[in-house]
Design a protein around this motif. Structure first.
Motif, PDB file in Angstrom:
ATOM      1  N   GLY A  44       0.814  -1.205   0.000  1.00  0.00           N
ATOM      2  CA  GLY A  44       0.000   0.000   0.000  1.00  0.00           C
ATOM      3  C   GLY A  44       0.847   1.254   0.000  1.00  0.00           C
ATOM      4  N   PRO A  45       0.203   2.396   0.199  1.00  0.00           N
ATOM      5  CA  PRO A  45       0.929   3.672   0.234  1.00  0.00           C
ATOM      6  C   PRO A  45       1.817   3.748   1.462  1.00  0.00           C
ATOM      7  CG  PRO A  45      -1.360   3.965   0.865  1.00  0.00           C
ATOM      8  CD  PRO A  45      -1.239   2.566   0.384  1.00  0.00           C
ATOM      9  N   PRO A  46       2.774   4.667   1.480  1.00  0.00           N
ATOM     10  CA  PRO A  46       3.665   4.785   2.638  1.00  0.00           C
ATOM     11  C   PRO A  46       2.889   5.182   3.886  1.00  0.00           C
ATOM     12  CG  PRO A  46       3.910   6.664   1.168  1.00  0.00           C
ATOM     13  CD  PRO A  46       3.071   5.664   0.443  1.00  0.00           C
ATOM     14  N   ALA A  47       3.453   4.853   5.040  1.00  0.00           N
ATOM     15  CA  ALA A  47       2.805   5.197   6.302  1.00  0.00           C
ATOM     16  C   ALA A  47       2.734   6.717   6.438  1.00  0.00           C
ATOM     17  CB  ALA A  47       3.577   4.593   7.467  1.00  0.00           C
ATOM     18  N   LEU A  48       1.543   7.233   6.635  1.00  0.00           N
ATOM     19  CA  LEU A  48       1.323   8.668   6.784  1.00  0.00           C
ATOM     20  C   LEU A  48       0.380   8.900   7.952  1.00  0.00           C
ATOM     21  CD1 LEU A  48       0.661   9.690   3.057  1.00  0.00           C
ATOM     22  CD2 LEU A  48       2.725  10.179   4.374  1.00  0.00           C
ATOM     23  N   GLU A 104       3.884  16.558  -1.134  1.00  0.00           N
ATOM     24  CA  GLU A 104       4.555  16.896  -2.400  1.00  0.00           C
ATOM     25  C   GLU A 104       5.869  16.139  -2.515  1.00  0.00           C
ATOM     26  OE1 GLU A 104       5.184  20.808  -5.186  1.00  0.00           O
ATOM     27  OE2 GLU A 104       5.209  21.096  -3.013  1.00  0.00           O
ATOM     28  N   LYS A 105       6.549  15.952  -1.395  1.00  0.00           N
ATOM     29  CA  LYS A 105       7.826  15.242  -1.407  1.00  0.00           C
ATOM     30  C   LYS A 105       7.667  13.800  -1.845  1.00  0.00           C
ATOM     31  CE  LYS A 105      11.870  14.322   1.498  1.00  0.00           C
ATOM     32  NZ  LYS A 105      12.465  14.522   2.850  1.00  0.00           N
ATOM     33  N   VAL A 106       6.554  13.143  -1.442  1.00  0.00           N
ATOM     34  CA  VAL A 106       6.345  11.746  -1.839  1.00  0.00           C
ATOM     35  C   VAL A 106       5.637  11.626  -3.179  1.00  0.00           C
ATOM     36  CG1 VAL A 106       6.322  10.939   0.546  1.00  0.00           C
ATOM     37  CG2 VAL A 106       4.154  11.543  -0.558  1.00  0.00           C
ATOM     38  N   GLY A 107       5.337  12.741  -3.817  1.00  0.00           N
ATOM     39  CA  GLY A 107       4.773  12.703  -5.159  1.00  0.00           C
ATOM     40  C   GLY A 107       3.270  12.629  -5.234  1.00  0.00           C
ATOM     41  N   TYR A 108       2.591  12.909  -4.107  1.00  0.00           N
ATOM     42  CA  TYR A 108       1.132  12.825  -4.101  1.00  0.00           C
ATOM     43  C   TYR A 108       0.464  14.144  -4.476  1.00  0.00           C
ATOM     44  CZ  TYR A 108       1.406   8.243  -1.856  1.00  0.00           C
ATOM     45  OH  TYR A 108       1.649   6.929  -1.572  1.00  0.00           O
ATOM     46  N   LEU A 109       1.235  15.223  -4.456  1.00  0.00           N
ATOM     47  CA  LEU A 109       0.741  16.533  -4.844  1.00  0.00           C
ATOM     48  C   LEU A 109       1.747  17.192  -5.776  1.00  0.00           C
ATOM     49  CD1 LEU A 109      -0.290  18.077  -1.382  1.00  0.00           C
ATOM     50  CD2 LEU A 109      -1.740  16.795  -2.949  1.00  0.00           C
ATOM     51  N   TYR A 165      -2.062  23.924  -4.870  1.00  0.00           N
ATOM     52  CA  TYR A 165      -1.720  22.507  -4.916  1.00  0.00           C
ATOM     53  C   TYR A 165      -2.824  21.730  -5.621  1.00  0.00           C
ATOM     54  CZ  TYR A 165       1.634  23.847  -1.314  1.00  0.00           C
ATOM     55  OH  TYR A 165       2.635  24.457  -0.618  1.00  0.00           O
ATOM     56  N   VAL A 166      -2.405  20.670  -6.306  1.00  0.00           N
ATOM     57  CA  VAL A 166      -3.355  19.781  -6.963  1.00  0.00           C
ATOM     58  C   VAL A 166      -2.893  18.347  -6.727  1.00  0.00           C
ATOM     59  CG1 VAL A 166      -2.170  19.788  -9.204  1.00  0.00           C
ATOM     60  CG2 VAL A 166      -4.640  19.339  -9.097  1.00  0.00           C
ATOM     61  N   ILE A 167      -3.833  17.439  -6.585  1.00  0.00           N
ATOM     62  CA  ILE A 167      -3.488  16.046  -6.339  1.00  0.00           C
ATOM     63  C   ILE A 167      -2.974  15.397  -7.615  1.00  0.00           C
ATOM     64  CG2 ILE A 167      -5.794  15.110  -6.855  1.00  0.00           C
ATOM     65  CD1 ILE A 167      -5.413  13.309  -4.356  1.00  0.00           C
ATOM     66  N   GLY A 224      -1.289  10.338  -5.945  1.00  0.00           N
ATOM     67  CA  GLY A 224      -1.953  10.748  -4.716  1.00  0.00           C
ATOM     68  C   GLY A 224      -3.396  10.295  -4.669  1.00  0.00           C
ATOM     69  N   LEU A 225      -4.081  10.377  -5.806  1.00  0.00           N
ATOM     70  CA  LEU A 225      -5.470   9.934  -5.856  1.00  0.00           C
ATOM     71  C   LEU A 225      -5.566   8.432  -5.623  1.00  0.00           C
ATOM     72  CD1 LEU A 225      -8.329  10.989  -6.300  1.00  0.00           C
ATOM     73  CD2 LEU A 225      -8.052  10.492  -8.747  1.00  0.00           C
ATOM     74  N   ALA A 226      -4.638   7.688  -6.222  1.00  0.00           N
ATOM     75  CA  ALA A 226      -4.626   6.235  -6.022  1.00  0.00           C
ATOM     76  C   ALA A 226      -4.340   5.898  -4.563  1.00  0.00           C
ATOM     77  CB  ALA A 226      -3.591   5.594  -6.938  1.00  0.00           C
TER      78      ALA A 226
END
Length: 206
Positions: A20-24, A74-79, A96-98, A102-104
């Protein structure tokens, strides 16, 4: 009364699967979720939207939390972000835009994150639990203020839900606002029930 402190949001919903996505922190998912509706938003816009919707049922992050999460996402590429020129005399603003990633990620979190029980930290209930240290009039005053707060929030949720219904993009937030309206109505009614319980107890005292 706040059931949950703002700090709580940074302490939950961090676990994800290996695929899954990174822990946030939950704050990240909340900010990403606000952008998932497709609008290009500034930090100020995100704060305004969270005060309007998230605050009714979760919490509203501070400006510092929002900007911290925007940098992280933004650093992880989601925005992605860009600077937008403003009218003469005003500073340019960053919006900012997703991204597709980031949407996934937020879709995966919404679908796959464990369903956790709500965390209840009810300050008024704690004070009633300590009723042996309070005068009866003071307990009734505390409950009255809580009832007033609950009814104010119920009215706010009701109004926001009415304004949102009919806008397809906000169909599900509108339903959650209806849930919020019912929740605060229940809190109001529970305060009334507790006031009645106190009155009954007073009648039974010698």
């Amino acid at each position: 009364m706040r059931h949950v402190t703002d700090k709580r949001a940074d302490a939950v919903d961090t676990a994800t699967g290996e695929d899954g996505p990174p822990a946030l922190p939950a704050t990240s998912w909340a900010v990403l979720g606000l952008l998932s509706f497709g609008e290009e938003l500034s930090g100020y816009d995100l704060k305004k939207w969270s005060d309007w919707s998230l605050r009714l049922f979760y919490w509203s992050p501070s400006f510092s939390q929002i900007y911290g999460e925007l940098k992280r996402l933004e650093k992880v590429g989601y925005l992605s972000s860009r600077m937008v020129a403003q009218e003469t005399g005003n500073r340019d603003k960053r919006v900012y835009v997703i991204t597709d990633a980031g949407l996934a990620a937020v879709r995966h979190w919404a679908r796959e994150a464990p369903v956790e029980p709500p965390v209840l930290k009810h300050g008024v209930m704690l004070r009633m639990w300590l009723g042996h240290l309070l005068e009866a009039d003071r307990m009734r005053d505390v409950l009255g203020r809580h009832r007033e707060y609950a009814e104010t929030m119920r009215q706010r949720a009701e109004g926001d839900a009415e304004e949102t219904f009919g806008e397809e993009a906000w169909a599900y937030p509108a339903l959650v606002m209806k849930w919020s309206e019912r929740y605060y109505a229940a809190e109001r009614d529970l305060a009334d029930a507790m006031l009645a319980d106190l009155a009954e107890r007073d009648r039974r005292l010698p």
